[in-house]
Design an enzyme around this catalytic site. Structure first.
Site, PDB file in Angstrom:
ATOM      1  N   GLU A  39      -3.589 -30.254 -11.208  1.00 57.79           N
ATOM      2  CA  GLU A  39      -2.319 -30.272 -11.631  1.00 57.79           C
ATOM      3  C   GLU A  39      -2.174 -30.374 -13.234  1.00 57.79           C
ATOM      4  O   GLU A  39      -3.224 -30.879 -14.044  1.00 57.79           O
ATOM      5  CB  GLU A  39      -1.731 -32.070 -11.279  1.00 57.79           C
ATOM      6  CG  GLU A  39      -1.403 -31.984  -9.869  1.00 57.79           C
ATOM      7  CD  GLU A  39      -0.765 -33.292  -9.388  1.00 57.79           C
ATOM      8  OE1 GLU A  39      -0.633 -34.010 -10.362  1.00 57.79           O
ATOM      9  OE2 GLU A  39      -0.625 -33.519  -8.423  1.00 57.79           O
ATOM     10  N   LYS A 192      10.065   9.234  -7.456  1.00 60.06           N
ATOM     11  CA  LYS A 192       9.438   8.164  -7.045  1.00 60.06           C
ATOM     12  C   LYS A 192       9.685   7.441  -5.427  1.00 60.06           C
ATOM     13  O   LYS A 192      10.664   7.080  -5.577  1.00 60.06           O
ATOM     14  CB  LYS A 192       8.927   7.271  -7.735  1.00 60.06           C
ATOM     15  CG  LYS A 192       7.555   6.103  -7.195  1.00 60.06           C
ATOM     16  CD  LYS A 192       7.355   5.116  -8.388  1.00 60.06           C
ATOM     17  CE  LYS A 192       8.396   3.873  -8.128  1.00 60.06           C
ATOM     18  NZ  LYS A 192       7.781   2.804  -9.005  1.00 60.06           N
TER      19      LYS A 192
HETATM   20  C1  R5P Z   1       9.199  -0.403 -10.855  1.00 58.38           C
HETATM   21  O1  R5P Z   1      10.398  -0.346 -10.797  1.00 58.38           O
HETATM   22  C2  R5P Z   1       8.734  -0.756 -12.440  1.00 58.38           C
HETATM   23  O2  R5P Z   1       9.492  -0.204 -13.451  1.00 58.38           O
HETATM   24  C3  R5P Z   1       7.391  -0.079 -12.649  1.00 58.38           C
HETATM   25  O3  R5P Z   1       7.305   1.177 -12.525  1.00 58.38           O
HETATM   26  C4  R5P Z   1       6.462  -0.547 -11.457  1.00 58.38           C
HETATM   27  O4  R5P Z   1       6.468  -1.933 -11.182  1.00 58.38           O
HETATM   28  C5  R5P Z   1       4.895  -0.516 -11.737  1.00 58.38           C
HETATM   29  O5  R5P Z   1       4.147  -0.938 -10.908  1.00 58.38           O
HETATM   30  P1  R5P Z   1       2.819  -0.234 -10.433  1.00 58.38           P
HETATM   31  O6  R5P Z   1       2.088  -0.091 -11.873  1.00 58.38           O
HETATM   32  O7  R5P Z   1       2.223  -1.467  -9.451  1.00 58.38           O
HETATM   33  O8  R5P Z   1       2.823   1.028  -9.650  1.00 58.38           O
END
Ligand code: R5P
Length: 309
Positions: A39, A192
């Site tokens: 804690e 993406k």
């Molecule tokens: C997504 O909406 C964010 O803007 C980042 O692109 C994402 O959170 C990056 O996460 P990672 O590095 O795990 O792909």
């Protein structure tokens, strides 16, 4: 600035020290310790009655520890009768769950906002929220800064010949557009699809990247998969060099090693999240002056608009 007090949690003491150095102040004294069972216990070691108080804490990994520490500090501050408490949260964690995108899921960004206000925050100062609308989750004033001026200044010094700013997903388009306008450069978008929190698949590159230096901008890098996959797609589409920029280097799991092995020329990040050591491929820019200026403006009740230029 003599009449305000600035405290820091443990998540990013280095940034807190840089901010106070910029403001030519010392951090105010606070004792934060753990009971044997884990804690958190806090003791504010200065009189803050009637004072304008700031507490700096990023809610970065270990996010639950750092968030809880912030909440407990806010509670301790609130009970000591200050005039106002501003929570300075350079990186606001739990922000990615900001809507119900499927049934029976939480909205953690809102839950954290409620927790901060209940704990005692009267005002929030933060930077590059995952979604700017999160400001509306608070019914107290929120000052939302952008790291863009710091990153763009650095990028301009590199004197790119034919830069294209790339959003690695649709969520980053607004940020990328702002960079493209100000660098200046062209704009491209990577389409993406996220299959799971850890797995992303890149589909198409929208925009001309052939023969260009591609600079990918995002609010944060966690696993690194978004940025790395976007970089690969850009190289496949003829980009000559790839650079990555983000405000919040969460860099979870093996992200650092993945970037080391990647074809990225450089990863430009800020110090909203502290990393004790990073490979030379990473360039860390400080946002301490931006945050320091914002703290000054809040305390002196002057406009913060100048920080958006
Ligand atoms: C997504 O909406 C964010 O803007 C980042 O692109 C994402 O959170 C990056 O996460 P990672 O590095 O795990 O792909």
């Amino acid at each position: 600035m003599d009449s305000c007090l600035i405290f820091s949690g443990n998540s990013n003491l280095e940034l807190s020290k840089k901010i106070t150095a910029y403001l030519q102040k010392e951090l105010s004294s606070i004792k934060i310790y753990r009971f044997q069972d884990g804690e958190i216990c806090v003791k504010i070691e200065e009189n803050i009655r009637g004072k304008d108080v700031f507490i700096i804490q990023s809610t970065c990994p270990p996010v639950n520890e750092n968030l809880m520490e912030l909440l407990i500090i806010l509670d301790a501050l609130r009970r000591a009768s200050p005039r106002r408490i501003t929570a300075v949260i350079p990186y606001y964690g739990y922000a990615r769950q900001d809507r119900k995108d499927q049934p029976r899921v939480p909205i953690t960004a809102k839950l954290v906002a409620n927790l901060l206000v209940t704990a005692g925050a009267n005002r929030i100062l933060t930077m590059d929220l995952h979604a700017p609308q999160i400001q509306g989750f608070f019914d107290i004033p929120v000052d939302h800064l952008f790291a863009a001026p710091v990153i763009i200044k650095y990028l301009r010094e590199k004197k790119f010949k034919n830069p294209v700013i790339v959003a690695p997903d649709v969520g980053s388009v607004k940020m990328a557009r702002a960079f493209a306008k100000r660098l200046p450069g062209n704009l491209a978008i990577v389409d993406k699809r996220r299959e799971s929190p850890e797995k992303v698949e890149m589909m198409h590159v929208i925009g001309e990247v052939k023969g260009c230096e591609a600079i990918i901008v995002d609010d944060l890098i966690s696993t690194g998969n978004t940025m790395i996959e976007a970089g690969n797609a850009l190289l496949k589409n003829g980009a000559t060099e790839i650079y990555g920029c983000c405000t919040h280097p969460v860099l979870s799991g093996d992200a650092i090693e993945k970037f080391e092995k990647s074809l990225f020329k450089e990863i430009i990040i800020t110090d909203t999240i502290y990393h004790s050591s990073l490979p030379s491929k990473f360039t860390i820019l400080t946002v301490s002056e931006l945050l320091g200026e914002a703290i000054k403006s809040i305390h002196l009740e002057t406009t913060v608009s100048k920080l958006f230029i």
